[in-house]
Design an enzyme around this catalytic site. Structure first.
Site, PDB file in Angstrom:
ATOM      1  N   LYS A   1       0.572  -1.327  -0.044  1.00 59.65           N
ATOM      2  CA  LYS A   1       0.050   0.017   0.039  1.00 59.65           C
ATOM      3  C   LYS A   1       0.791   1.359   0.035  1.00 59.65           C
ATOM      4  O   LYS A   1       0.481   2.411  -0.671  1.00 59.65           O
ATOM      5  CB  LYS A   1      -0.857  -0.027   1.089  1.00 59.65           C
ATOM      6  N   THR A   2       2.070   1.159   0.717  1.00 57.83           N
ATOM      7  CA  THR A   2       2.882   2.628   0.634  1.00 57.83           C
ATOM      8  C   THR A   2       3.449   2.877  -0.715  1.00 57.83           C
ATOM      9  O   THR A   2       3.281   4.080  -1.067  1.00 57.83           O
ATOM     10  CB  THR A   2       3.997   2.257   1.527  1.00 57.83           C
TER      11      THR A   2
ATOM     12  N   GLU B   1      -2.800   6.535   2.279  1.00 55.89           N
ATOM     13  CA  GLU B   1      -2.387   5.177   2.602  1.00 55.89           C
ATOM     14  C   GLU B   1      -3.328   4.727   4.148  1.00 55.89           C
ATOM     15  O   GLU B   1      -3.123   5.425   4.930  1.00 55.89           O
ATOM     16  CB  GLU B   1      -0.994   5.130   2.984  1.00 55.89           C
TER      17      GLU B   1
END
Length: 895
Positions: free
Chosen positions: A518-519, A570
């Site tokens: 996700k980052t 995020e």
């Protein structure tokens, strides 16, 4: 599938109160759960458990004789009968797990569960354990305690489950507490503005306390101290009536038993009570200074219960044998008449209690029922409560908060939020335990960032922001509570930025979630929208690099305040905060159960993602077509008419399909075939239009980054951006901090640093590096892995060992504990020994300072070195580069 949990505990409120509190949390986690309580006909449970809406089954009481006699002779027969009846109850209820709280009823229940092979979880309320729980701790490893130093086998400190009415009162804002105090005093017939002493000896009362209060009553009333006295149902008589001092007009109000104890606590300024676990920790959680009178009978557990809060300064001990009215006439006014003493004791008391123990014990119980790693915690391994979303209409605007102080401002989840607050023109300060590039970058934009934590660092802050990982005993948190400042969870602070500011009337929130990736996906999406001229706001758990000539001044943190309508975040699932945001576009990269210490079971974790993807404002879901967890999520949501779904991946049939992959050097090349499915959110492009096919060249390597790029492409094109321009913009993505970040290259050895800290992430990174090395046909992969958190290492040490299989050389460091205290036997050596034989050559290096030299000695020209972990292993990478330089120089000199 719903669970069936049987709860055993009775005899006194000390057993039934945590049982009921945990049952409340089990029902919140799993509304259709089947709960059954086991008690005896002679205990308090016959009244309190049915009143709580729990079905109660009775078995014969089996008290354990303390000396030889007839009761001891009859014990085997009585115990056998009780065990047989408990077996029948467990069978009828089809129990998945037995949760026991000790007491007479617990021993036969524990033995019955053992006979049937049903897993057992026990909770010990007192600092010194009772006989039943000492017995059960011999055959279960799932042992939770209220106090940190309870001498019980396999003990893990979770705290004491407290009734929701108590925890709600504890968490109420200061203004609400003041209002509730006045209301409660009025309801009990007390004056709203007079200092109040609450006296309680428990449900049965305490004769010596009652006598001493009777002797001190007139003197206390004359001092202007009113008294609310719970004498106990067995000890109140017709002679016990309210009394009002004719001079001070201050009242004494006696009652037998208080059903809603939270109201009594709300009314009180000071509590005089026994030192049962409930009394000690309820008062501590509420910040009520306490005079504790440990009961002298028993094994001394009450005196031990008092130790932590007395040592902290939140309570004072009074000896039962010498307690008199004169003692109380000295002790009570000494606290109530000194506001400074009262406030200091209140602050100290709060530092030793936790409001989330019931939820933590419930999650532990469900995990045991499913046979999952439990992650029951030690003193430092504090389970983070899942965050219940705050309604957006209750979230303040940032400017209304005034100066804001961030605790642990340098953390990956905090620095970006602090940056955007500062860019909004709000005065921001913060602290972290050590210096970092994040802190220095925040200082560059005017943020006062302190090293270490201290109360005075709050300065003139009018609000505090903290994450789930911050303990209540953090000195800055203690000071914030003392001042009555609002304490916002970081997710609430982030949500506040979404509801106001530039383009807030048309704010479009893009939340990117997933166990892994996700980052980078968030960074790629923010990069695309920035490059395409949308100027989004964003908060990422890493640094997004920008070209020096992009015309925008960016802080080297994870946050940026843009003037466009898009806000890219995020969305962290670890503590449920991804449910907080008013998301329009939801992205799910994968669903691979993690953070089970918080979620309890994989089912709960998956259900959390379903709630995220179907939030009330979500109109578009971008989701992996390859990951099994994500595919299962998509199948569950296909029939929701209001939700458009766009899938991405290598799987045939994906709306955005990846093809023709190659990995030249340490980059990536591939084709994206866009089927054009899904709604183009907020654009004029016709629905269903296609971007056809096009090639992409990434400057970052590895197959998982190709997947991340496909997800970011899906978001940008469905927001209306031209597919050709999006593919071209992807080529300019420079990477993110600590995601396979090149730290240096010396003597033909390249050193990278990577944030991977879950076994799946570590395995993906090492495997991808090995594939790249194999394609180049030279060099080796040298993986330097630091396990992060004792609890995660305990739960996944085998998986971590397996994740290092693709490396040529694996150097395993010792565990980075961060907020956790060590767990005996849990070290990096477990991981090192779990690396499969015949794969990587393994070196266990427990000395942090020696690691860089060890790696430099092992690495040779052509190798790729990767440091892996989210702890302080990142500081090892530049040291390795320096050691390589030094070793090369030594070799050239022939030394």
């Amino acid at each position: 599938m719903s669970h069936s949990v049987v709860l055993a505990g009775g005899g006194s409120a000390g057993h039934t109160s945590p049982l009921i509190a945990t049952a409340e949390q089990l029902r919140q986690l799993e509304p259709d759960i089947a709960l059954t309580a086991i008690g005896t006909a002679r205990g308090l449970e016959t009244r309190t458990i049915p009143a709580a809406g729990l079905p109660l089954e009775l078995i014969p009481p089996v008290p354990m004789p303390r000396k030889p006699g007839a009761d001891l002779i009859r014990l085997p027969v009585r115990l056998g009968k009780a065990v047989s009846e408990a077996v029948a109850i467990l069978r009828r209820s089809e129990a998945d797990v037995l949760l026991g709280f000790g007491g007479y009823v617990a021993t036969p229940a524990y033995l019955a569960a053992r006979r049937l092979g049903i897993p057992v979880v026990i909770h010990e309320q007192n600092a010194l354990p009772g006989l039943a729980n000492r017995l059960a701790a011999r055959f279960t490893t799932h042992v939770a305690t209220s106090f940190p130093d309870t001498p019980l086998r396999h003990a893990d400190w979770l705290g004491l489950p407290l009734r929701e009415s108590i925890t709600r009162l504890a968490e109420a804002p200061a203004e609400d507490r003041r209002r509730l105090k006045a209301e409660a005093r009025t309801e009990f017939g007390l004056d709203p503005d007079t200092p109040t002493l609450l006296v309680t000896g428990g449900s049965q009362g305490a004769a010596r306390i009652n006598r001493s209060v009777a002797d001190a009553r007139s003197g206390l009333l004359a001092e202007g101290i009113q008294i609310l006295h719970q004498l106990g149902g067995n000890q109140i008589s017709a002679a016990d009536v309210p009394i009002t001092d004719p001079q001070t007009e201050v009242s004494y109000v006696p009652v037998g038993f208080i059903e809603q104890m939270e109201k009594a606590y709300a009314a009180a300024d000071l509590v005089l009570c026994r030192a049962g676990a409930n009394s000690v920790l309820e008062a501590a959680l509420l910040g009520l200074p306490t005079l504790l009178v440990p009961y002298a009978v028993g094994n001394g557990e009450q005196a031990r219960n008092a130790t932590a809060v007395v040592r902290a300064g939140g309570a004072r001990l009074l000896d039962d044998s010498t307690l008199t009215g004169d003692v109380l006439l000295t002790a009570v006014p000494a606290i109530l008449d000194d506001r400074q003493v009262l406030e200091a004791m209140s602050t100290a008391a709060r530092s030793v209690a936790s409001s989330d123990a019931g939820r933590r014990l419930a999650r532990l119980t469900l995990a045991v029922a499913d046979g999952q790693p439990t992650g029951a915690d030690h003193q430092g391994d504090r389970l983070m409560p899942l965050i219940d979303p705050t309604p957006m209409d209750q979230i303040p605007d940032p400017e209304d908060l005034g100066p804001v102080h961030f605790i642990a401002i340098g953390g990956s989840g905090m620095n970006g939020i602090a940056t955007v607050f500062a860019q909004r023109g709000i005065e921001v300060s913060g602290s972290d335990r050590q210096d970092s590039d994040y802190l220095r970058s925040l200082a560059d934009i005017g943020v006062r960032a302190h090293i270490g934590h201290a109360a005075e660092q709050l300065g003139d802050a009018r609000a505090v922001v903290a994450s789930s990982a911050i303990r209540e005993d953090n000195p800055e948190m203690v000071e914030a509570r003392r001042r009555g400042l609002p304490v916002l969870h970081r997710s609430v602070a982030l949500a506040s930025l979404m509801k106001s500011g530039p383009s807030s009337s048309s704010r479009r929130v893009i939340s990117i979630a997933g166990t892994h990736g996700k980052t980078t996906t968030t960074a790629m999406t923010a990069h695309l929208l920035t490059t395409l001229g949308a100027d989004p706001s964003y908060v990422i758990g890493g640094v997004l690099y920008h070209p020096a000539d992009d015309g925008i001044r960016h802080a080297k943190t994870g946050g940026h305040l843009g003037h466009g309508q898009d806000f890219v975040v995020e969305a962290d699932e670890s503590d449920g905060t991804f449910l907080q945001y008013p998301t329009q576009v939801a992205v799910v990269t994968n669903v691979d159960p993690d953070h089970l210490v918080n979620w309890g079971t994989p089912e709960n974790y998956r259900a959390g993602f379903e709630r995220f993807a179907t939030g009330p404002t979500v109109s578009l879901l971008v989701v992996s077509a390859d990951d099994p967890g994500a595919v299962a999520l998509t199948e569950r949501l296909r029939d929701i008419d209001e939700l458009s779904i766009v899938t991405f991946g290598r799987t045939a049939g994906a709306d955005i399909r990846i093809a023709d992959e190659s990995y030249p050097s340490l980059g990536s090349s591939f084709t994206l075939i866009d089927g054009g499915a899904g709604l183009n959110v907020g654009s004029d492009r016709p629905e269903g239009s296609t971007g056809a096919s096009g090639s992409v060249r990434l400057n970052v390597p590895f197959d998982y980054n190709v997947l991340n790029a496909a997800a970011a492409y899906a978001v940008a094109t469905r927001l209306g951006h031209d597919p050709d321009r999006v593919r071209h913009a992807l080529a300019g993505f420079p990477g993110t901090y600590r995601r396979f970040q090149l730290v240096g290259a010396e003597n033909g050895i390249r050193v990278f640093d990577d944030y991977s800290h879950h076994p799946t992430e570590v395995g993906n990174t090492v495997r991808a590096a090995r594939e790249a090395i194999d394609r180049l046909g030279e060099g080796r992969v040298v993986a330097v892995m630091q396990p992060h958190l004792y609890s995660r290492t305990r739960d996944f040490w085998k998986e971590f060992g397996e994740s290092l299989r693709p490396a040529h050389e694996a150097i395993v460091m010792d565990v980075c504990g961060d907020r956790e205290d060590p767990i005996p036997g849990i070290t990096g050596k477990l991981v090192a020994e779990a690396v499969p034989t015949g794969t990587a050559n393994v070196t266990y290096e427990p000395d942090w300072d020696a690691t860089a030299a060890t790696v430099a000695r092992i690495a040779r020209p052509g190798d790729v070195v990767i440091t892996l972990g989210c702890g302080d292993v990142t500081k090892i990478a530049p040291r390795i580069v320096s050691e390589i330089v030094g070793a090369a120089g030594t070799a050239r000199r022939g030394e």
